[in-house]
Design an enzyme around this catalytic site. Sequence first.
Site, short mmCIF file in Angstrom:
data_model
loop_
_atom_site.label_atom_id
_atom_site.label_comp_id
_atom_site.label_asym_id
_atom_site.label_seq_id
_atom_site.Cartn_x
_atom_site.Cartn_y
_atom_site.Cartn_z
N LYS A 18 27.84 -26.72 -38.14
CA LYS A 18 27.92 -25.29 -38.47
C LYS A 18 29.36 -24.79 -38.33
O LYS A 18 29.91 -24.16 -39.25
CB LYS A 18 27.00 -24.50 -37.54
N LYS A 114 11.63 -20.36 -48.96
CA LYS A 114 11.13 -21.06 -47.77
C LYS A 114 10.68 -22.47 -48.14
O LYS A 114 10.07 -22.68 -49.18
CB LYS A 114 9.94 -20.31 -47.17
N ILE A 430 19.02 -2.65 -43.98
CA ILE A 430 17.84 -3.29 -43.40
C ILE A 430 17.84 -3.24 -41.88
O ILE A 430 16.78 -3.25 -41.25
CB ILE A 430 17.71 -4.75 -43.90
N GLY A 431 19.00 -3.15 -41.26
CA GLY A 431 18.99 -3.04 -39.79
C GLY A 431 20.27 -3.43 -39.11
O GLY A 431 20.99 -2.60 -38.57
N CYS A 515 21.78 -20.84 -37.99
CA CYS A 515 20.91 -21.49 -37.01
C CYS A 515 20.21 -20.43 -36.17
O CYS A 515 20.77 -19.35 -35.93
CB CYS A 515 21.73 -22.41 -36.09
N HIS A 641 9.99 -5.03 -43.50
CA HIS A 641 10.91 -5.82 -44.34
C HIS A 641 10.44 -7.27 -44.35
O HIS A 641 9.98 -7.79 -43.34
CB HIS A 641 12.33 -5.75 -43.77
N HIS A 694 23.58 -12.86 -48.28
CA HIS A 694 23.87 -14.21 -47.80
C HIS A 694 25.07 -14.80 -48.51
O HIS A 694 25.48 -15.92 -48.23
CB HIS A 694 22.64 -15.10 -47.95
#
Length: 754
Positions: A18, A114, A430-431, A515, A641, A694
Amino acid sequence: MKNSIISYPRIGANRELKFAIEKYFKAQSSKEELLETAKNLRARHWKDIQNAGIDFIPSNDFSLYDNVLDTAVLFNIVHTKYKNLNLDALDEYFAQSRGYQGENGDVTALAMKKWFNTNYHYLVPECDDASIIALTGDKIFKEYLEAKELGIESKPVLIGIFTLFKLIAFKDKKTQKLAKEKLLNAYIELFDKLNELKVTWLELDEPYLVYDLSKEDIALFEEFYQELLNHKKDLKILLQSYFGDLRDIYPKLLESKFDALGLDFIEGKQSLALVQQYGFAKDKILFAGLINGKNIYANDYAKSLKLIKELQKYTQNIILNTSCSLLHVPYSTEFESKLDPSYLKLFAFAKEKLQELKDLKEILNSSEENPLFKANQELFKNIPERLDEKVKARLKALKKEDFTRTPSFKERALIQKEFLKLPLLPTTTIGSFPQSADVRSNRLAFKQKKISAQNYTEFNQQKIKECIQIQEEIGLDVLVHGEFERNDMVEYFGENLKGFLFTQNGWVQSYGTRCVKPPIIWGDVSRTKPITLACSKFAQSLSQKIVKGMLTGPVTILNWSFPREDISLKESTEQIALAIRDEVLDLENAGIKIIQIDEAALREKLPLRKSDWHSEYLDWAIPAFNLVHSGVKAKTQIHTHMCYSEFSDILKEIDAMDADVISFEASRSNLSLLDTLKAVHFKTEVGPGVYDIHSPRVPSVEELSLTIEKILNKLPKEQIWINPDCGLKTRAYEEVIASLKNLVTATQKIRKQL
């Protein structure tokens, strides 16, 4: 008796991959440095697996971002828009995964979905008219030879042709038809090259076989493999399945030319029954998936040995195997110094699961009197307490009306319009807002007791002030507090609820460099004190605009945790729902007018076979969400959401959640959800994400305006909210501010036209 694993975690014991990739993205390291880190990780993982006594060691299970993308690139299934960027191979690969915005062009990333019923996300390969499908990559061969140089004869792992074909997004039927033969030829060429390298075993992963298969699906599978297996020559082929059973095709597989079949005996409800009914082929090896690749509880050797003894009635050719990839569990418990040993002994992460396979092999090659068997059975004696009678009593007292909100949605909508006084196309996020290094440092210092609770809170309050100010300056209609006190949307709640355990280093890959550190649900769950109340009240005091209360829903908390195995998922979820319900009512009593209860992972545990959807999941998952918000007043607006998933086939169930507003991650799928929302007369107000968070690219006002117009062409203007497609935690402030300014400008421009 020998053993095997399907594949191993990639990110490294301490998330080395990562950090190496993120350094490369920030131009703080070279391509060569990144690839060297990756090579060192592969070598370390192979040695770990070899040292654990595993006989079938996988290669080509490593990935810099996603193994589906790797497979697409191997066969040159790359959309023209990425080829036209004229980037080198590595940067073209990352352009597909993250999007690209620079001197070579401006393209969005591939859609993300997913991976079956997991929290791992894969990138959806795109195939257009100009895609020339052929074996052009060499990753699978290079990594096999890399392992060989270390003295390891590995088993290359690759997504099978049937599953890959089903996952590709083809431009149209014509493109799909042309691609079929080309892809088959590419796999045949791959077989030839593996034969040239004298590879012994190839594992072809075909998880798509555990879905409900149509006659056309079975015909396609047979068409592919009847031809492909004629070209295997000396290469032995393991057909590996996981996440379910092969009930629709198992008898046909027994008659096929595969050398081995990998069956999942953890999630495959009918796997054992299929073997008992149809037996097993004498010319094949059974790779028996009996070590759970998706949960962290220690294997009970007595149960595994009982299963093996039953299977031995039908075949003696058995290899002990994991149920699925170990990608879905953390690396090792050896880094967990803070967990009480009485708990820790009951957990097995990836490295410990290797030991379990080694132990079982040794026990089976000796006798049940083996000390390893006795030691394993001792683990399950005198385990720490898990039950809470108060929680049990509260669950027992629940009535039907506790799962229903009144008045009706239509009545509430009228009351809320009058009470909230929001404009058409209200804008919000969204938050979460970006969590910069100082936010993480402040949290770490507090956890390590280097600063006081007061200092920690004052720092976060300053961040909340800045966040509110930024949103007001941008001109958003409904604000958020930014969630600076939260490390993760699930872990944060778990830390504040009784019944959860936490790891220091239990990281699991969700997608790419993202992650997560799932909590462990150990015991009965309850709330002992308010969790978000202080932050929400403070944030609302800073603005005349509405600031949303932000909570995580019970189904998502369950699905993004490692669940208990001693009680049902339904019972565990209802316990969490009652705890979050208490928080919802506290927020409402404190004057919070809009409360968002995220169910990002609603779809995750949906059974892969439709016949099981309601009885095994939706019949308790939807009511659990209703239980959380059924106690609020009509004027309080409930939002939810949902993250990357396929929603079109469960929209009626989502509507039954009876939220007032729902935001979807829809931008990467080109807002394809809109037609379905329209078709099913979806009543809930919706915020289909208008841009992909993203990706680091900033959408223009023109691009966002076109997206909003597209939404307006499908849905009534009174039903629409405008928002990004997910939380902004992982983005940089400069990207966030620029994107949100463009979002508000585009919305204001469209409002004037309405």
